[in-house]
Design a protein around this motif. Structure first.
Motif, short mmCIF file in Angstrom:
data_model
loop_
_atom_site.label_atom_id
_atom_site.label_comp_id
_atom_site.label_asym_id
_atom_site.label_seq_id
_atom_site.Cartn_x
_atom_site.Cartn_y
_atom_site.Cartn_z
N LYS A 53 -17.43 -53.49 16.12
CA LYS A 53 -17.98 -54.11 17.33
C LYS A 53 -19.28 -54.84 17.01
CE LYS A 53 -15.95 -50.94 20.70
NZ LYS A 53 -16.21 -49.86 21.68
N GLU A 54 -20.12 -54.24 16.19
CA GLU A 54 -21.38 -54.89 15.81
C GLU A 54 -21.11 -56.15 14.99
OE1 GLU A 54 -23.63 -51.79 13.92
OE2 GLU A 54 -23.83 -50.67 15.79
N TRP B 65 -18.47 -57.97 15.19
CA TRP B 65 -17.90 -58.96 16.11
C TRP B 65 -19.02 -59.65 16.89
CZ3 TRP B 65 -14.03 -61.94 16.72
CH2 TRP B 65 -13.75 -62.54 17.95
N LYS B 66 -20.01 -58.87 17.35
CA LYS B 66 -21.14 -59.46 18.07
C LYS B 66 -21.90 -60.44 17.17
CE LYS B 66 -22.01 -55.72 21.33
NZ LYS B 66 -22.91 -54.62 21.70
N ALA B 67 -22.10 -60.04 15.92
CA ALA B 67 -22.79 -60.92 14.97
C ALA B 67 -21.98 -62.20 14.75
CB ALA B 67 -23.02 -60.19 13.65
N LEU C 254 -19.88 -63.60 16.85
CA LEU C 254 -19.95 -64.43 18.06
C LEU C 254 -21.29 -65.14 18.18
CD1 LEU C 254 -18.15 -62.19 20.71
CD2 LEU C 254 -17.28 -64.23 19.55
N ASN C 255 -22.34 -64.57 17.58
CA ASN C 255 -23.67 -65.18 17.64
C ASN C 255 -23.84 -66.30 16.62
OD1 ASN C 255 -24.63 -63.67 19.79
ND2 ASN C 255 -25.27 -62.00 18.48
#
Length: 179
Positions: free
Chosen positions: A122-123, A125-127, A129-130
């Motif tokens: 999840k982390e 994936w967030k990175a 997306l950023n």
């Protein structure tokens, strides 16, 4: 005659053991009751499930039941969630059957991971997306975006420490494992 008396309980025991080891039947074995055709859906259901209209009658019952559950929850979703759901349905419709199978398999694999690995993904994936759109596109073209999100195959001692820090009473150790 005596052999038959001894054999009957043995056979019965084996059959019973086999059925216990088989485990509980799954929905696929039991079967899902027939679900309504598109023409039988309520206007509200048709409105929510509109992106699926073309494929609805060809879907199997278990998939229809899943989507009907989503349609039932839809009115209680926030507007942002409703928009995301509509976008995902439209994206789903555009996928090929093999792409859909791949997504289902990935979902199953993700759900079987330990909580720590799920959190790492999840982390990541967030990175991802950023990242700027150009960088994400470059990674997709190189096929590395999937590698970035994959769970680690083996964790080193340092990675293991990052995942699960030592207990408070445990003194810190160096690379060799000595305090």
């Amino acid at each position: 005659m005596v052999k038959r008396r001894l054999l009957a309980p043995l056979i019965f025991g084996l059959v019973l053991t086999g059925s216990v080891l088989a485990g509980p039947p799954t929905a696929a074995i039991i079967g899902t009751p027939p679900q309504p055709d598109w023409a039988q859906l309520s206007p509200a259901q048709k409105n929510v499930l509109a992106p699926l209209a073309k494929d609805w009658d060809a879907m199997d019952n278990i998939r229809k039941k899943k989507w009907l559950g989503i349609a039932e929850r839809y009115p209680s979703m926030q507007v942002v969630e409703q928009g995301r759901m509509q976008a995902r349905m439209q994206e789903w419709v555009r996928m090929t059957p093999s792409q859909r199978d791949q997504v289902r398999d990935s979902y199953k694999d993700f759900n079987q991971l330990p909580a720590e690995q799920k959190q790492i993904i999840k982390e990541k994936w967030k990175a991802y997306l950023n990242l700027p759109a150009e960088e994400r596109q470059r990674l997709r073209e190189e096929g590395k975006s999937a590698q970035l999100l994959a769970p680690p195959a083996e964790t080193t001692a340092a990675e293991e420490m990052a995942i699960s820090p030592p207990e408070p009473d445990t003194p810190p150790t160096d690379a060799a494992g000595t305090p």
